[in-house]
Write a protein that holds these residues in place. Structure first.
Motif, mmCIF file in Angstrom:
data_model
loop_
_atom_site.group_PDB
_atom_site.id
_atom_site.type_symbol
_atom_site.label_atom_id
_atom_site.label_comp_id
_atom_site.label_asym_id
_atom_site.label_seq_id
_atom_site.Cartn_x
_atom_site.Cartn_y
_atom_site.Cartn_z
ATOM 1 N N LEU A 43 42.822 39.257 22.425
ATOM 2 C CA LEU A 43 43.096 40.470 22.195
ATOM 3 C C LEU A 43 43.154 41.517 23.006
ATOM 4 C CD1 LEU A 43 40.725 40.104 19.263
ATOM 5 C CD2 LEU A 43 42.418 39.942 19.247
ATOM 6 N N LEU A 44 44.860 41.614 22.948
ATOM 7 C CA LEU A 44 44.769 42.915 24.078
ATOM 8 C C LEU A 44 46.585 43.679 23.513
ATOM 9 C CD1 LEU A 44 44.683 41.378 27.863
ATOM 10 C CD2 LEU A 44 43.202 43.810 26.195
ATOM 11 N N GLU A 45 46.394 44.739 23.792
ATOM 12 C CA GLU A 45 47.701 44.961 23.467
ATOM 13 C C GLU A 45 48.577 44.750 24.392
ATOM 14 O OE1 GLU A 45 48.678 46.242 21.097
ATOM 15 O OE2 GLU A 45 46.648 46.616 20.354
ATOM 16 N N PRO A 46 50.314 44.775 24.298
ATOM 17 C CA PRO A 46 51.586 44.614 25.278
ATOM 18 C C PRO A 46 50.538 45.550 27.311
ATOM 19 C CG PRO A 46 52.157 44.838 23.199
ATOM 20 C CD PRO A 46 50.225 44.983 23.220
ATOM 21 N N ASP A 47 50.430 46.810 26.671
ATOM 22 C CA ASP A 47 50.419 47.647 28.132
ATOM 23 C C ASP A 47 48.991 46.872 28.565
ATOM 24 O OD1 ASP A 47 48.585 48.427 26.093
ATOM 25 O OD2 ASP A 47 48.819 50.667 26.554
ATOM 26 N N GLN A 48 47.882 46.204 28.470
ATOM 27 C CA GLN A 48 46.839 45.727 28.755
ATOM 28 C C GLN A 48 46.958 44.950 28.896
ATOM 29 O OE1 GLN A 48 44.183 45.929 25.299
ATOM 30 N NE2 GLN A 48 43.033 48.618 26.228
ATOM 31 N N VAL A 49 47.642 44.194 29.010
ATOM 32 C CA VAL A 49 47.883 42.694 29.537
ATOM 33 C C VAL A 49 49.095 42.938 30.438
ATOM 34 C CG1 VAL A 49 49.476 40.590 29.546
ATOM 35 C CG2 VAL A 49 49.110 41.274 27.046
ATOM 36 N N GLN A 50 50.089 44.049 30.543
ATOM 37 C CA GLN A 50 50.806 43.514 31.531
ATOM 38 C C GLN A 50 49.673 44.441 33.078
ATOM 39 O OE1 GLN A 50 54.217 44.066 31.062
ATOM 40 N NE2 GLN A 50 54.678 44.667 33.339
ATOM 41 N N MET A 51 49.226 45.269 32.831
ATOM 42 C CA MET A 51 47.914 46.018 33.761
ATOM 43 C C MET A 51 46.898 45.266 33.702
ATOM 44 S SD MET A 51 45.677 49.101 32.578
ATOM 45 C CE MET A 51 44.061 48.611 32.357
ATOM 46 N N LEU A 52 46.113 44.144 33.005
ATOM 47 C CA LEU A 52 45.444 43.426 33.328
ATOM 48 C C LEU A 52 46.368 42.610 34.965
ATOM 49 C CD1 LEU A 52 43.129 42.463 30.788
ATOM 50 C CD2 LEU A 52 42.386 42.621 33.176
ATOM 51 N N LEU A 53 47.386 42.256 34.703
ATOM 52 C CA LEU A 53 48.088 40.769 35.666
ATOM 53 C C LEU A 53 48.390 41.860 36.631
ATOM 54 C CD1 LEU A 53 51.260 39.526 32.823
ATOM 55 C CD2 LEU A 53 48.976 38.418 34.219
ATOM 56 N N GLN A 54 48.799 42.869 36.261
ATOM 57 C CA GLN A 54 49.000 43.415 37.845
ATOM 58 C C GLN A 54 47.646 43.767 38.633
ATOM 59 O OE1 GLN A 54 50.208 47.430 36.363
ATOM 60 N NE2 GLN A 54 53.285 46.033 36.400
ATOM 61 N N LYS A 55 46.351 44.075 38.605
ATOM 62 C CA LYS A 55 45.259 44.242 38.543
ATOM 63 C C LYS A 55 44.811 42.550 39.085
ATOM 64 C CE LYS A 55 42.523 47.929 36.457
ATOM 65 N NZ LYS A 55 41.802 48.111 35.346
ATOM 66 N N ARG A 56 45.205 41.633 38.212
ATOM 67 C CA ARG A 56 44.787 40.103 38.636
ATOM 68 C C ARG A 56 45.434 39.483 40.687
ATOM 69 N NH1 ARG A 56 41.381 40.600 34.773
ATOM 70 N NH2 ARG A 56 40.926 38.797 33.612
ATOM 71 N N GLN A 57 46.743 40.426 40.023
ATOM 72 C CA GLN A 57 47.895 39.823 41.137
ATOM 73 C C GLN A 57 47.370 40.606 42.479
ATOM 74 O OE1 GLN A 57 52.430 39.069 41.107
ATOM 75 N NE2 GLN A 57 52.620 41.201 41.697
ATOM 76 N N ALA A 58 46.973 42.039 42.643
ATOM 77 C CA ALA A 58 46.568 42.848 43.334
ATOM 78 C C ALA A 58 45.057 41.782 44.050
ATOM 79 C CB ALA A 58 46.157 44.010 42.789
ATOM 80 N N ARG A 59 44.335 41.459 43.389
ATOM 81 C CA ARG A 59 43.121 40.607 43.440
ATOM 82 C C ARG A 59 42.969 39.248 44.027
ATOM 83 N NH1 ARG A 59 38.416 40.809 39.255
ATOM 84 N NH2 ARG A 59 39.866 39.317 38.046
ATOM 85 N N GLN A 60 44.066 38.964 44.266
ATOM 86 C CA GLN A 60 44.384 37.865 44.710
ATOM 87 C C GLN A 60 45.176 37.918 45.936
ATOM 88 O OE1 GLN A 60 47.108 35.582 42.120
ATOM 89 N NE2 GLN A 60 46.984 33.468 43.358
ATOM 90 N N ILE A 61 45.983 38.903 46.526
ATOM 91 C CA ILE A 61 47.049 39.586 47.221
ATOM 92 C C ILE A 61 45.951 39.738 47.787
ATOM 93 C CG2 ILE A 61 48.461 40.909 48.409
ATOM 94 C CD1 ILE A 61 50.003 41.021 45.536
ATOM 95 N N ALA A 62 44.534 40.652 47.667
ATOM 96 C CA ALA A 62 43.869 41.293 48.526
ATOM 97 C C ALA A 62 42.720 40.068 49.479
ATOM 98 C CB ALA A 62 43.178 42.087 48.212
ATOM 99 N N HIS A 63 42.451 39.152 48.440
ATOM 100 C CA HIS A 63 41.556 38.605 48.885
ATOM 101 C C HIS A 63 42.493 37.258 49.737
ATOM 102 C CE1 HIS A 63 40.380 33.756 48.279
ATOM 103 N NE2 HIS A 63 38.399 34.498 48.289
ATOM 104 N N SER A 64 43.745 37.208 50.091
ATOM 105 C CA SER A 64 44.815 35.920 50.127
ATOM 106 C C SER A 64 44.308 36.288 51.820
ATOM 107 C CB SER A 64 46.116 35.902 50.024
ATOM 108 O OG SER A 64 46.746 35.381 51.180
ATOM 109 N N ARG A 65 44.833 37.820 51.992
ATOM 110 C CA ARG A 65 44.556 38.527 53.597
ATOM 111 C C ARG A 65 43.719 38.371 54.270
ATOM 112 N NH1 ARG A 65 47.699 43.858 50.818
ATOM 113 N NH2 ARG A 65 49.609 43.193 50.789
ATOM 114 N N LYS A 66 42.579 38.467 53.367
ATOM 115 C CA LYS A 66 41.304 38.114 54.218
ATOM 116 C C LYS A 66 41.183 36.316 54.811
ATOM 117 C CE LYS A 66 38.826 41.670 51.312
ATOM 118 N NZ LYS A 66 37.877 41.403 49.910
#
Length: 594
Positions: A486-509
């Motif tokens: 249950l999410l509004e479209p703008d919340q989906v977009q924001m969550l996906l951006q956060k998930r990707q940023a977290r994945q990139i940060a984890h990869s860099r370590k």
């Protein structure tokens, strides 16, 4: 008749829907009604995205026309037996009694019309013409693009309904990939000389999404390594998403969908985990696997049983038993249904929220119909999730969900240019057969699937792509599967951006030596076709050739320098992203020399 029908009309009609359909007309339904009542046309074409409520609009209009004695009876024409009965049930709820079993002879006095299929009209057009000539009739042509499925069906519809008092045509998807004209649809010639269908009222997916009428769709794409054997005995290995010829893409795709490999079990496991997450906020949410043939469907159902411990509802054809199974699934809370090719367009199972596109049909029309099974919204904030193989055509369709298309009658081709939408008259005809029998097409394929694996590749949402590759079962994959239902479209977009940023940060370590997958975000890993890759190489070579004259350096020196600065293999082996980077770099050099 009028007493029966008017009894079911709400007091503020037509501002409100008839009792039994919806509490209140949606804005688009009210707008379409107003346009119809103002123009009072004989023919009216309404194009509304799947899940928007075309049935409610059509029955509201039918009630008005009956109530005001504009017509005396109604004929509904639907693509399938199941939909024919669904229409009769919906009409009965507002006091319009349609006979879904009508075959011949006088209609019982208790009925105000009939519900039939396009195939039924094709068999006995004169029977229906006689009925239309005897009493003033409203003909509702549901998913009217089916009237172009065969010449005989189109001709039969013209013959049967040419004398009708009023005709209402409905469709929820782009019309057709072929150029068969559709009966009772107006075509207008554009400035380019091409004739396109002209709708009287259009309500597209983008508008419906903005109004909260349909769910936003999250597409989860899976890549992986495929290996198959050709008829010549050659073994070929390729990765889904890498540029390949059309034939190789087709064979890799079919290898992925083979239930004996690892790709399908891993994707079904991921889809079930996604369904678990969605059911936390939508307790009765269901999933649908769209299969290509009966054998695959049975195998997928068996896999689901092994993965979840629950039995899947299996729908193999559009017969009476299948129709009952669809109804039972729709009204229950079972988790999974597996259908051959698809549960027919328009079939109403509003609780479907997770889908697996496990068929090799690759037309925009079929894709839109399939995704349309998941977008019907029941309350604000619900999301739909569809799992796809990383195939260029499918990702292209997913990124163009909001593009509205008309039916094009004239399709001029430039020299050597392929029309991306002209591929599949036969494919669509097969996909929408009333009986989803095993056609035996798998037996003639020029390869044998040997093995496959799955890799989470990317998430597509609202035209943007997110995520780096991840192994099935990993925390990175779970990050995306665990997005709330249950999410509004703008919340989906924001969550996906956060998930990707977290994945990139984890990869860099992590040390580079630990990276066994391509650790680049999706936007830097464009999925392109073999043809597009050839165009990129051609573009690079043209720019290098121009820079040769500007700089005086040989071709080989410039290519070597581009590789040194940008990294990567020679042009013949470079990815689309690497080629684009070199194109940008050589343009930058050329600009500096001016």
């Amino acid at each position: 008749m009028t007493t029966t029908t008017s009894h079911h009309l709400s007091p503020a009609f037509p501002n409100r829907a008839p009792w039994g359909t919806a509490g209140k007309l949606r804005a688009w339904q009210h707008g379409a009604m107003e346009k119809y009542l103002q123009d009072q046309p004989r023919d009216f074409l309404a194009v509304a995205t799947p899940g928007a409520g075309k049935t409610t609009f059509a029955l509201t209009l039918a009630s008005w026309l009956l109530h005001h004695h504009v017509v005396q009876q109604v004929t509904v024409v639907a693509p399938t037996e199941h939909l024919k009965k669904q229409w009769a049930e919906a009409a009965a709820r507002i006091g319009i009694k349609l006979d879904p079993e009508y075959s011949a002879g006088p209609l019982s006095r208790e009925y105000q019309g009939v519900a039939v299929t396009y195939a039924g009209i094709g068999v006995r057009p004169m029977l229906h013409r006689n009925r239309v000539e005897q009493r003033k009739t409203l003909v509702i042509l549901d998913e009217i693009h089916h009237a172009g499925d065969s010449k005989s069906w189109g001709e039969a519809c013209l013959e049967a309904f040419e004398p009708a008092t009023r005709r209402l045509a409905l469709t929820g998807t782009p019309f057709r990939s072929d150029t068969n004209p559709i009966p009772f649809v107006a075509y207008e010639e554009g400035n380019d000389g091409i004739r396109r269908s002209s709708a009287d009222y259009t309500y597209g997916y983008g508008s419906a999404l903005g109004d909260g009428v349909v769910r936003p769709v999250i597409f989860l794409s899976y890549s992986g390594n495929m290996r198959w054997r050709t008829k010549a005995g050659d073994e070929i290995a390729a990765r889904l998403g890498e540029p390949m010829t059309k034939d190789a893409i087709s064979q890799a795709w079919r290898t992925a969908l083979d239930p004996r490999g690892d790709w399908m079990p891993n994707v079904l496991r991921a889809a079930d985990r996604r369904l678990n997450e969605v059911r936390k906020s939508i307790p009765d949410a269901g999933g649908l696997v769209i299969a290509t043939d009966q054998d695959s469907a049975r195998a997928y159902a068996k896999l689901i049983r092994e993965i979840t411990g629950d039995k899947a509802t299996l729908v193999l054809s559009d017969d009476t038993g299948a129709s009952n199974r669809i109804d039972d699934f729709s009204q229950g809370d079972d988790r999974w249904m597996v259908a051959v090719r698809m549960v027919s367009e328009g079939v109403d199972v509003p609780r479907l929220a997770v889908g697996v596109y496990a068929t090799t049909i690759s037309t925009p029309l079929f894709f839109a119909q399939a995704v349309g099974r998941f977008v019907r919204s029941r309350r604000r904030g619900e999301t739909a999730s569809v799992f796809l193989p990383t195939v260029p055509d499918l990702l292209g369709f997913a990124n163009e969900m909001e593009v509205e298309r008309d039916h094009v009658l004239d399709k001029p081709k430039k020299h050597g240019e392929e029309d991306p939408y002209a591929e599949s008259e036969k494919e669509m005809e097969e996909a929408n057969k009333e009986q989803d029998e095993d056609t035996g097409e798998q037996d003639s394929l020029p390869f044998e699937a040997l093995e496959s694996d799955a890799v989470f590749d990317r998430v597509l949402f609202d035209g943007a792509e997110f995520g780096m590759q991840a192994h099935p079962g990993s925390e990175e994959e779970q990050d995306y599967l665990g997005i709330p239902g249950l999410l509004e479209p703008d919340q989906v977009q924001m969550l996906l951006q956060k998930r990707q940023a977290r994945q990139i940060a984890h990869s860099r370590k992590k040390p580079d030596t630990e990276a066994d997958l391509l650790e680049l975000p999706a936007e830097r890993r464009p999925v392109v076709s073999h043809k597009e890759l050839l165009e990129l190489r051609k573009q690079l070579n043209t720019l290098v050739g121009a820079y040769v004259h500007q700089s005086g350096k040989p071709h080989g020196v410039i290519h070597t320098e581009l590789r040194r600065v940008c990294g990567g293999p020679p042009s013949a082996e470079a990815t689309a992203g690497q080629l684009r980077q070199r194109v940008d770099k050589v343009r930058e050099w050329a600009t500096r020399m001016r």
